[in-house]
Write a protein that holds these residues in place. Structure first.
Motif, PDB file in Angstrom:
ATOM      1  N   ILE A 183     -61.015  40.956 -10.373  1.00 13.31           N
ATOM      2  CA  ILE A 183     -60.368  39.992  -9.495  1.00 13.31           C
ATOM      3  C   ILE A 183     -59.484  39.118 -10.369  1.00 13.31           C
ATOM      4  O   ILE A 183     -59.884  38.682 -11.444  1.00 13.31           O
ATOM      5  N   MET A 184     -58.252  38.908  -9.890  1.00  9.30           N
ATOM      6  CA  MET A 184     -57.253  38.239 -10.716  1.00  9.30           C
ATOM      7  C   MET A 184     -56.523  37.190  -9.897  1.00  9.30           C
ATOM      8  O   MET A 184     -56.321  37.360  -8.701  1.00  9.30           O
ATOM      9  N   SER A 185     -56.145  36.102 -10.582  1.00 10.20           N
ATOM     10  CA  SER A 185     -55.289  35.112  -9.937  1.00 10.20           C
ATOM     11  C   SER A 185     -53.842  35.576 -10.054  1.00 10.20           C
ATOM     12  O   SER A 185     -53.375  35.861 -11.153  1.00 10.20           O
ATOM     13  N   PRO A 186     -53.137  35.652  -8.932  1.00  9.28           N
ATOM     14  CA  PRO A 186     -51.727  36.073  -9.014  1.00  9.28           C
ATOM     15  C   PRO A 186     -50.831  34.922  -9.465  1.00  9.28           C
ATOM     16  O   PRO A 186     -49.621  35.072  -9.424  1.00  9.28           O
ATOM     17  N   SER A 187     -51.438  33.800  -9.885  1.00  7.33           N
ATOM     18  CA  SER A 187     -50.746  32.532 -10.152  1.00  7.33           C
ATOM     19  C   SER A 187     -50.375  31.936  -8.794  1.00  7.33           C
ATOM     20  O   SER A 187     -50.457  32.635  -7.772  1.00  7.33           O
ATOM     21  N   PRO A 188     -49.965  30.674  -8.765  1.00 13.11           N
ATOM     22  CA  PRO A 188     -49.739  30.057  -7.445  1.00 13.11           C
ATOM     23  C   PRO A 188     -48.471  30.543  -6.735  1.00 13.11           C
ATOM     24  O   PRO A 188     -47.606  29.754  -6.368  1.00 13.11           O
ATOM     25  N   ILE A 189     -48.347  31.831  -6.545  1.00 11.15           N
ATOM     26  CA  ILE A 189     -47.279  32.348  -5.684  1.00 11.15           C
ATOM     27  C   ILE A 189     -47.782  32.286  -4.248  1.00 11.15           C
ATOM     28  O   ILE A 189     -48.988  32.338  -4.009  1.00 11.15           O
ATOM     29  N   PRO A 190     -46.880  32.169  -3.269  1.00 12.73           N
ATOM     30  CA  PRO A 190     -47.356  32.228  -1.885  1.00 12.73           C
ATOM     31  C   PRO A 190     -47.892  33.634  -1.610  1.00 12.73           C
ATOM     32  O   PRO A 190     -47.425  34.596  -2.210  1.00 12.73           O
ATOM     33  N   LYS A 191     -48.852  33.724  -0.704  1.00 13.54           N
ATOM     34  CA  LYS A 191     -49.432  35.056  -0.461  1.00 13.54           C
ATOM     35  C   LYS A 191     -48.388  36.020   0.086  1.00 13.54           C
ATOM     36  O   LYS A 191     -48.544  37.227  -0.005  1.00 13.54           O
ATOM     37  N   PHE A 192     -47.299  35.461   0.592  1.00 15.42           N
ATOM     38  CA  PHE A 192     -46.144  36.257   1.012  1.00 15.42           C
ATOM     39  C   PHE A 192     -45.728  37.234  -0.092  1.00 15.42           C
ATOM     40  O   PHE A 192     -45.287  38.349   0.185  1.00 15.42           O
ATOM     41  N   ASP A 193     -45.868  36.798  -1.348  1.00 19.30           N
ATOM     42  CA  ASP A 193     -45.425  37.620  -2.482  1.00 19.30           C
ATOM     43  C   ASP A 193     -46.475  38.624  -2.946  1.00 19.30           C
ATOM     44  O   ASP A 193     -46.157  39.529  -3.720  1.00 19.30           O
ATOM     45  N   ASN A 194     -47.717  38.461  -2.520  1.00 19.50           N
ATOM     46  CA  ASN A 194     -48.773  39.342  -3.036  1.00 19.50           C
ATOM     47  C   ASN A 194     -48.456  40.832  -2.898  1.00 19.50           C
ATOM     48  O   ASN A 194     -48.652  41.583  -3.848  1.00 19.50           O
ATOM     49  N   PRO A 195     -47.969  41.273  -1.726  1.00 15.13           N
ATOM     50  CA  PRO A 195     -47.738  42.715  -1.600  1.00 15.13           C
ATOM     51  C   PRO A 195     -46.723  43.257  -2.601  1.00 15.13           C
ATOM     52  O   PRO A 195     -46.754  44.443  -2.940  1.00 15.13           O
ATOM     53  N   LYS A 196     -45.852  42.386  -3.111  1.00 16.34           N
ATOM     54  CA  LYS A 196     -44.851  42.860  -4.078  1.00 16.34           C
ATOM     55  C   LYS A 196     -45.489  43.250  -5.406  1.00 16.34           C
ATOM     56  O   LYS A 196     -44.883  43.965  -6.201  1.00 16.34           O
TER      57      LYS A 196
ATOM     58  N   ASP B 339     -45.512  26.456  -2.654  1.00 15.18           N
ATOM     59  CA  ASP B 339     -46.933  26.448  -2.298  1.00 15.18           C
ATOM     60  C   ASP B 339     -47.187  25.509  -1.121  1.00 15.18           C
ATOM     61  O   ASP B 339     -48.000  25.792  -0.242  1.00 15.18           O
ATOM     62  N   PHE B 340     -46.472  24.379  -1.141  1.00 13.46           N
ATOM     63  CA  PHE B 340     -46.668  23.423  -0.055  1.00 13.46           C
ATOM     64  C   PHE B 340     -46.235  24.039   1.274  1.00 13.46           C
ATOM     65  O   PHE B 340     -46.877  23.826   2.305  1.00 13.46           O
ATOM     66  N   GLN B 341     -45.159  24.844   1.224  1.00  8.43           N
ATOM     67  CA  GLN B 341     -44.705  25.537   2.430  1.00  8.43           C
ATOM     68  C   GLN B 341     -45.795  26.478   2.952  1.00  8.43           C
ATOM     69  O   GLN B 341     -46.068  26.546   4.139  1.00  8.43           O
ATOM     70  N   SER B 342     -46.440  27.207   2.031  1.00  9.06           N
ATOM     71  CA  SER B 342     -47.538  28.088   2.433  1.00  9.06           C
ATOM     72  C   SER B 342     -48.635  27.289   3.109  1.00  9.06           C
ATOM     73  O   SER B 342     -49.214  27.711   4.113  1.00  9.06           O
ATOM     74  N   GLU B 343     -48.919  26.122   2.551  1.00  8.64           N
ATOM     75  CA  GLU B 343     -49.959  25.278   3.119  1.00  8.64           C
ATOM     76  C   GLU B 343     -49.547  24.748   4.488  1.00  8.64           C
ATOM     77  O   GLU B 343     -50.365  24.670   5.402  1.00  8.64           O
ATOM     78  N   LEU B 344     -48.267  24.389   4.618  1.00  7.01           N
ATOM     79  CA  LEU B 344     -47.774  23.910   5.909  1.00  7.01           C
ATOM     80  C   LEU B 344     -47.966  24.970   6.990  1.00  7.01           C
ATOM     81  O   LEU B 344     -48.476  24.692   8.076  1.00  7.01           O
ATOM     82  N   VAL B 345     -47.563  26.198   6.642  1.00  6.38           N
ATOM     83  CA  VAL B 345     -47.692  27.305   7.595  1.00  6.38           C
ATOM     84  C   VAL B 345     -49.158  27.479   7.983  1.00  6.38           C
ATOM     85  O   VAL B 345     -49.506  27.607   9.158  1.00  6.38           O
ATOM     86  N   LEU B 346     -50.023  27.425   6.960  1.00  5.67           N
ATOM     87  CA  LEU B 346     -51.445  27.645   7.197  1.00  5.67           C
ATOM     88  C   LEU B 346     -52.062  26.515   8.022  1.00  5.67           C
ATOM     89  O   LEU B 346     -52.773  26.764   9.002  1.00  5.67           O
ATOM     90  N   VAL B 347     -51.782  25.271   7.633  1.00  3.93           N
ATOM     91  CA  VAL B 347     -52.393  24.142   8.335  1.00  3.93           C
ATOM     92  C   VAL B 347     -51.907  24.098   9.796  1.00  3.93           C
ATOM     93  O   VAL B 347     -52.686  23.838  10.715  1.00  3.93           O
ATOM     94  N   ARG B 348     -50.616  24.407   9.997  1.00  8.27           N
ATOM     95  CA  ARG B 348     -50.115  24.425  11.382  1.00  8.27           C
ATOM     96  C   ARG B 348     -50.840  25.486  12.200  1.00  8.27           C
ATOM     97  O   ARG B 348     -51.208  25.259  13.352  1.00  8.27           O
ATOM     98  N   ALA B 349     -51.046  26.642  11.596  1.00  9.54           N
ATOM     99  CA  ALA B 349     -51.731  27.722  12.310  1.00  9.54           C
ATOM    100  C   ALA B 349     -53.176  27.322  12.616  1.00  9.54           C
ATOM    101  O   ALA B 349     -53.669  27.524  13.737  1.00  9.54           O
ATOM    102  N   LEU B 350     -53.853  26.730  11.622  1.00 12.62           N
ATOM    103  CA  LEU B 350     -55.244  26.319  11.833  1.00 12.62           C
ATOM    104  C   LEU B 350     -55.330  25.264  12.934  1.00 12.62           C
ATOM    105  O   LEU B 350     -56.213  25.310  13.785  1.00 12.62           O
ATOM    106  N   ARG B 351     -54.377  24.331  12.931  1.00 11.56           N
ATOM    107  CA  ARG B 351     -54.361  23.281  13.952  1.00 11.56           C
ATOM    108  C   ARG B 351     -54.145  23.861  15.336  1.00 11.56           C
ATOM    109  O   ARG B 351     -54.821  23.501  16.290  1.00 11.56           O
ATOM    110  N   ALA B 352     -53.183  24.788  15.423  1.00 10.92           N
ATOM    111  CA  ALA B 352     -52.878  25.396  16.724  1.00 10.92           C
ATOM    112  C   ALA B 352     -54.118  26.101  17.264  1.00 10.92           C
ATOM    113  O   ALA B 352     -54.471  25.974  18.445  1.00 10.92           O
ATOM    114  N   GLU B 353     -54.814  26.803  16.357  1.00 13.89           N
ATOM    115  CA  GLU B 353     -56.013  27.510  16.802  1.00 13.89           C
ATOM    116  C   GLU B 353     -57.103  26.535  17.230  1.00 13.89           C
ATOM    117  O   GLU B 353     -57.781  26.731  18.231  1.00 13.89           O
ATOM    118  N   ALA B 354     -57.258  25.460  16.444  1.00 10.68           N
ATOM    119  CA  ALA B 354     -58.282  24.465  16.771  1.00 10.68           C
ATOM    120  C   ALA B 354     -57.981  23.809  18.124  1.00 10.68           C
ATOM    121  O   ALA B 354     -58.881  23.604  18.949  1.00 10.68           O
TER     122      ALA B 354
END
Lengths: 287, 368, 195
Positions: A183-196, B339-354
């Motif tokens: 198990i590895m950290s991909p670094s803080p990339i958004p998970k959007f990038d994981n499949p790449k 990363d913050f954008q990823s969190e925004l997307v996630l938190v919005r989705a979690l809120r909508a579901e809640a």
């Protein structure tokens, strides 16, 4: 090469340090996803600001390389500018913003949208290399877990997420399994990038300076984002397209336009965005 | 147009120019020389040398000047320079028993061979701001020379206790080659050599707080300041081609040996145990804190149970280095908007579901 | 009396060292690929130009090296140019330089790392007469898109068996560089080898 920094070796590091890092990189490649400890040096940039990536890049870069540096996907963020300038000064190498022209790309937090090709090397800056660190703070413990591929703690965490939130509540730095073993950290990339990362033709190297670890994903190596059969891994989606290039395929940054909730969405990958602008060819023709 | 982050290069150049201007301050005020810093800010220089791991007063003074007096930044500057230096030799162990002592005190004996030597200390000053100093008007008093020179023989307190066998002796293997955590990454459990190196490089404030905690109940180590000594010691190396030690210079160091009560364990009789601290220059607070933490960290080898933060080797050593710590804390200033954008997307989705769930529950309650 | 002079090292240690390392990195990242190595001005006794170049690029005072008998004429050269401590104990070797690929030592004597620190396995530099791709042993695994084939002349077949068995040891194991006179191919421990 005459333009390099006086009094310092090519690419800043002394040759013995480079050899030590090069040996660590080779072991990292031979054991995909395993974090190799290395004698990280104090760099003239602060720990946490890319010293691991910089040391890896400094140890592999050559006079013929063409370097691209991005932070948040952009070539012109201040930290990317600062690191690119460091290598221009210390190694005198050519730099580019075009993903396809680069032989070596150092990145923080993104993988370029333009698919990488064989022969390219992507160097990630990594703050916390240990994917289990948030679940178990002790290195002595996490080292044992990796040694015996005892990853129950991670599966429990993901399962608890699903029980509580109905999904895996991780947006970035989403853990991956490399070559079915680590198990590895991909670094803080958004998970959007994981499949790449999966079976990418380029060599992917990861440097964590403060934590003194190097790890790697060789070309064409399996990289799977952790998930469950009934809760498969998903990436972020936007209902909008990029306001500048119209792309619906790329990772979008949300830009606040005013204090009344006005938002605009644009590509985080500046090079990709610029090369996809509809008016680009007209502009070039006019110039 | 989205151009907020364009022009990074110009922005950085301008920031550097502003910083240089700020550093200089009012140009009507004379510029500080490195000698002034080294002579009159001597303890700041000592701290930067100690935590910067380079014994060079001039470079440390330069670092302090360049860092506008920010010692953590100055330590960082010196460390980054240190990385580029070649390694020519490893010195022989310093013989602090042969120190040319400027200060030497023991809290465990009223008097001892060679005597107590107060030396230049803040200890018994009354902390009253001296306004004559503010006016640069103070006449510097001339210290009275002692009636007789210091004895050349100043045995260490630990050695005196040793004659009775009341204090532990150095462990086997402590004379072997020492590691260097600037070349090889620290692994756990760490040997005492690497622990002491990490503590010597560690942030003084951090060690002070940890050492303090062991005195306040987070630890039970009953420390006594067995001996603190400060002065010059010679540094020797053995060149490969000569095969015998040659002197290459002297350094000023502060050494502290804490003596701690130890009730004994299955393998060891009741005796006193030691904690050790050493720092460049005059750095008594650092050396004492280091000695307290060293003793706390020795719990494993003494068969004591580790129960308090200062005994947790991995925790203590992983967070002691100010260069590492300040870098990572301050990296939060870097852009994290992806990363913050990823969190925004996630938190919005979690809120909508809640919210959807809450709606659903409300609806079913109303039906009932 | 004339002292036989020692062969020189790299012309340009910084740039040559980097180029050789990148060739090795390329080979290690793409197992089975035959990667040419830059030529050296002089070749030390006992070694191929390729292995001498790899030694200059990777070895130094931090890497204990074990030499087989055929490599022993290069001992002085290695000590002078790399500063590496030479060890007779296979168990201490970070690198093993095996100049005669037809007469392999007992490879099980070299460390394979520990579960905590698998990277401590020895890297084996094995000289062979020639490397050929497209035939021989089928290779799969990280770094290889589908599969590739590699063969070596002047190499004890035992090496292939040793690496094939490595699958059970992974992530412990040996990483191998096969060195023909002017090129190298790598077999990292992650390789999947079937006869």
């Amino acid at each position: 090469m005459s333009a390099t920094l006086e009094g310092y070796n090519f690419a800043y590091l002394d040759e013995q340090t480079k050899r030590m890092i090069r040996r660590a990189v080779l072991k990292a490649v031979a054991i995909p996803g395993y974090q190799v400890p290395f004698g990280s040096r104090e760099m003239p940039l602060p720990y946490g600001w890319g010293t691991g990536g910089i040391q890896v890049t400094a140890s592999i870069i050559g006079a013929d390389d063409v370097l691209k540096v991005i932070d948040q996907g952009a070539d012109d963020t201040t930290n990317a500018v600062s690191i690119r300038r460091f290598f221009r000064r210390t190694a005198g190498v050519a730099t580019t913003t075009r993903t396809e022209e680069a032989t070596l790309i150092q990145t923080r937090h993104r993988i370029p949208e333009t698919p990488l090709r064989e022969g390219q090397i992507l160097v990630y800056q990594v703050p916390i290399p240990e994917p289990l660190r948030w679940l178990e703070p002790r290195e002595t413990e996490t080292r044992k877990m990796h040694a015996f591929a005892d990853y129950g703690i991670m599966h429990v965490k993901l399962y608890e997420d699903i029980a509580r939130f109905g999904r895996i509540a991780t947006g970035y730095n989403y853990p991956v399994m490399v070559n079915g073993r680590y198990i590895m950290s991909p670094s803080p990339i958004p998970k959007f990038d994981n499949p790449k990362m999966d079976r990418n033709p380029a060599l992917q190297l990861f440097g964590a300076g403060r934590e003194k670890r190097i790890y790697a994903v060789p070309p064409y190596t399996r990289v799977e984002s952790l998930d469950f059969e009934d809760h498969p891994f998903e990436i972020e989606r936007w209902e909008r397209a990029c306001a500048l290039c119209g792309s619906t395929e790329s990772f979008l940054d949300e830009v606040v336009m005013d204090d009344r909730g006005g938002r605009m969405f644009v590509c985080s990958d500046t090079d990709y965005c610029e090369s996809h602008r509809p008016d680009r060819s007209e502009q070039e023709a006019a110039e | 147009m989205y151009v907020a982050i364009k022009g990074g290069e110009t922005a950085i150049d301008n920031a550097h120019a502003l910083l240089a201007e700020k550093r200089r301050g009012n140009p009507a005020v004379p510029e500080l020389s490195l000698t002034q810093i080294s002579e009159q800010m001597a303890l700041a220089v000592d701290r930067v040398m100690t935590e910067g791991s380079v014994y060079d007063r001039e470079l440390a003074a330069l670092a302090i000047k360049q860092a506008r007096g920010d010692l953590v930044e100055a330590i960082f500057l010196l460390r980054a320079y240190r990385t580029t230096l070649p390694r020519l030799a490893t010195s022989e162990p310093l013989d602090t028993a042969a120190m040319a002592v400027q200060r030497r005190i023991s809290a465990t004996f009223k008097d001892l061979p060679g005597g107590q030597v107060l030396g230049p200390t803040f200890d018994y000053t009354h902390r009253l701001l001296d306004f004559t100093l503010a006016a640069n008007g103070q006449d510097v008093p001339t210290p009275e020379p002692a009636d007789e020179p210091l004895s050349a023989d100043l045995p260490r307190v630990a050695e005196l206790l040793n004659q009775e066998g009341l204090i532990e002796t150095a462990e086997d293997g402590e004379d072997g080659p020492v590691g260097d955590l600037t070349r090889e990454p620290l692994t756990f459990p760490a040997g005492r050599d690497l622990r002491l190196q990490a503590l010597a490089r560690g942030d003084e404030g951090y060690l002070l707080a940890l050492g303090y905690s062991t005195q306040r109940g987070y630890g039970n180590s009953h420390p006594f300041a067995g001996e603190i000594r400060m002065g010059e010691v010679t540094v020797e190396i053995v060149p490969e081609e000569l095969g015998f030690p040659v002197e290459i210079g002297t350094v000023t160091v502060t050494e502290c040996e804490m003596i701690n009560q130890f009730k004994g364990s299955k393998t060891q009789p009741p005796q006193f145990t030691r904690g050790y601290g050493l720092a460049f220059g005059e750095a008594e607070r650092k050396a004492m804190s280091m000695a307290l933490v060293d003793r706390a960290l020795r719990c494993r080898e003494l068969g004591e149970e580790a129960t308090v933060p200062a005994q947790d080797e991995e925790f203590v050593l992983s967070h002691a280095d100010s260069v590492e710590a300040q870098g990572f804390v301050q990296h939060l200033k870097l852009p994290h908007y992806v990363d913050f954008q990823s969190e925004l997307v996630l938190v919005r989705a979690l809120r909508a579901e809640a919210e959807a769930r809450a709606e659903q529950e409300k609806g079913s309650e109303e039906k009932e | 009396m004339s002292v036989p002079s020692l062969a020189t090292g790299f012309d340009d240690p910084v740039q040559d060292g980097q180029r050789v390392f990148r060739a090795v990195l390329d080979a290690m990242s793409r197992p089975g690929r035959i990667v040419p190595l830059p030529r050296l001005p002089e070749i030390p006794a006992g070694l191929h130009a390729s292995s001498a170049a790899v030694a200059l690029a990777l070895l130094d005072l931090e890497t204990p090296v074990w030499l087989d008998e055929a490599a022993s004429p290069a001992a002085k050269w290695l000590r002078f140019h790399c500063g590496s401590p030479l060890t007779a104990a296979a168990g201490d070797a970070a690198f093993a330089l095996i100049a005669d690929g037809t007469r392999l030592p007992d490879l099980d004597l070299f460390p394979i790392g520990t579960p905590d620190y698998p990277e401590r396995g020895t890297t084996l530099l094995i000289q062979v007469a020639a490397l050929a791709k497209g035939r021989g042993h089928r290779l799969r695994g990280p770094g290889i898109e589908h599969e590739t084939f590699l063969d070596a002349e002047g190499l004890d077949e035992a090496l292939w068996r040793h690496m094939a068995q490595g699958r059970d040891r992974f992530p412990l194991g040996h990483d191998v560089m096969l060195l023909s006179p002017d090129a190298l191919a790598c077999l990292p421990r992650s390789i999947i080898l079937e006869d």
